[in-house]
Design a protein around this motif. Structure first.
Motif, PDB file in Angstrom:
ATOM      1  N   ASN A  33       0.572  -1.314   0.049  1.00  0.00           N
ATOM      2  CA  ASN A  33       0.219   0.390   0.549  1.00  0.00           C
ATOM      3  C   ASN A  33       0.892   1.583   0.013  1.00  0.00           C
ATOM      4  O   ASN A  33       0.128   2.149  -0.537  1.00  0.00           O
ATOM      5  N   TYR A  34       2.405   1.196   0.484  1.00  0.00           N
ATOM      6  CA  TYR A  34       2.256   2.362   1.141  1.00  0.00           C
ATOM      7  C   TYR A  34       3.505   3.051  -0.677  1.00  0.00           C
ATOM      8  O   TYR A  34       3.559   3.940  -0.846  1.00  0.00           O
ATOM      9  N   GLU A  36       2.339   1.719  -3.095  1.00  0.00           N
ATOM     10  CA  GLU A  36       0.814   2.094  -4.437  1.00  0.00           C
ATOM     11  C   GLU A  36       0.573   3.302  -4.299  1.00  0.00           C
ATOM     12  O   GLU A  36       0.622   4.383  -5.071  1.00  0.00           O
ATOM     13  N   LYS A  37       0.708   4.058  -2.819  1.00  0.00           N
ATOM     14  CA  LYS A  37       0.897   5.167  -2.974  1.00  0.00           C
ATOM     15  C   LYS A  37       1.977   6.665  -3.157  1.00  0.00           C
ATOM     16  O   LYS A  37       1.443   7.331  -3.794  1.00  0.00           O
ATOM     17  N   ALA A  40       1.501   6.846  -6.542  1.00  0.00           N
ATOM     18  CA  ALA A  40       0.241   7.644  -7.587  1.00  0.00           C
ATOM     19  C   ALA A  40       0.449   8.700  -6.836  1.00  0.00           C
ATOM     20  O   ALA A  40      -0.288   9.486  -7.856  1.00  0.00           O
ATOM     21  N   ASN A  41       0.918   9.398  -5.483  1.00  0.00           N
ATOM     22  CA  ASN A  41       1.806  10.291  -6.231  1.00  0.00           C
ATOM     23  C   ASN A  41       2.809  11.013  -7.380  1.00  0.00           C
ATOM     24  O   ASN A  41       2.488  12.308  -7.736  1.00  0.00           O
ATOM     25  N   ARG A 137       9.195  13.536  -5.897  1.00  0.00           N
ATOM     26  CA  ARG A 137       8.357  12.764  -5.667  1.00  0.00           C
ATOM     27  C   ARG A 137       9.119  11.251  -6.187  1.00  0.00           C
ATOM     28  O   ARG A 137       9.548   9.983  -5.285  1.00  0.00           O
ATOM     29  N   SER A 144       9.974   4.191  -1.645  1.00  0.00           N
ATOM     30  CA  SER A 144       9.196   2.957  -1.463  1.00  0.00           C
ATOM     31  C   SER A 144       8.982   1.466  -2.481  1.00  0.00           C
ATOM     32  O   SER A 144       8.584   0.821  -1.620  1.00  0.00           O
TER      33      SER A 144
END
Length: 179
Positions: A33-34, A36-37, A40-41, A137, A144
């Motif tokens: 999940n980390y 994927e976040k 997404a950013n 980013r 990540s």
């Protein structure tokens, strides 16, 4: 009495094992999940950059006619990026787009008539600003991905990753466009 103590010890060991397995499962899910976040950013910026490509191709294509293959490759990569749904595919296509953009901007320096175009200068500034944001980013995303890849490749998380079909993710390459 000894049977009762043995049963009690086995029950405690099973509970501890179950807790350990649940904890490791949760760690794998959190890492996924980390990641994927983080993607997404950065994906929003990559989409913005992809939106600038048609204008770049339009401006540069008129003068750099003998570099059409480079422009065509950029356009095809952009279209593929916009059709991709998997993060790994998007990352790989983004890495291709970055390399092609570097080449185009380097080649465009050899065309003084391009450098004189106001639209190209504005576009280069927008793309450079996007590249700087992407670079910020990208570091977070790659960190990540590194944690995720390590997490799914270490034992016992490896078992859960295999069962759940988790695969290693691709990192974003450096997107520094020298201008």
């Amino acid at each position: 009495m000894n049977d009762l103590i043995a049963t009690f010890i086995i029950m405690i060991l099973l509970i501890l094992l179950l807790y350990y397995l649940i904890d490791n499962y949760n760690k794998v899910v959190v890492l996924k999940n980390y990641t994927e976040k983080a993607f997404a950013n950065i994906d929003t910026l990559l989409k913005q950059r992809a939106a600038e490509i048609p204008e770049l191709v339009n401006i540069v294509g008129k003068i750099m006619s003998h570099h059409k293959s480079l422009l065509l490759e950029l356009t095809q990569s952009r279209e593929y990026y916009l059709r991709c749904y998997q993060a790994n595919q998007k990352v790989e296509v983004n890495n291709q787009i970055t390399n092609i953009l570097k080449q185009i901007l380097l080649v465009s320096e050899n065309y003084p008539e391009l450098q004189a175009l106001n639209n190209l200068n504005k576009l280069q500034k927008r793309i450079t600003l996007l590249e700087e944001k992407i670079a910020d980013r990208r570091e977070f995303f790659n960190e990540s991905v590194a944690l995720y890849n390590t997490g799914i490749q270490t034992f016992p998380n490896l078992i859960f990753a295999k069962i759940l079909g988790y695969k290693p993710r691709t990192m974003l390459h450096s997107n520094t466009i020298n201008k």
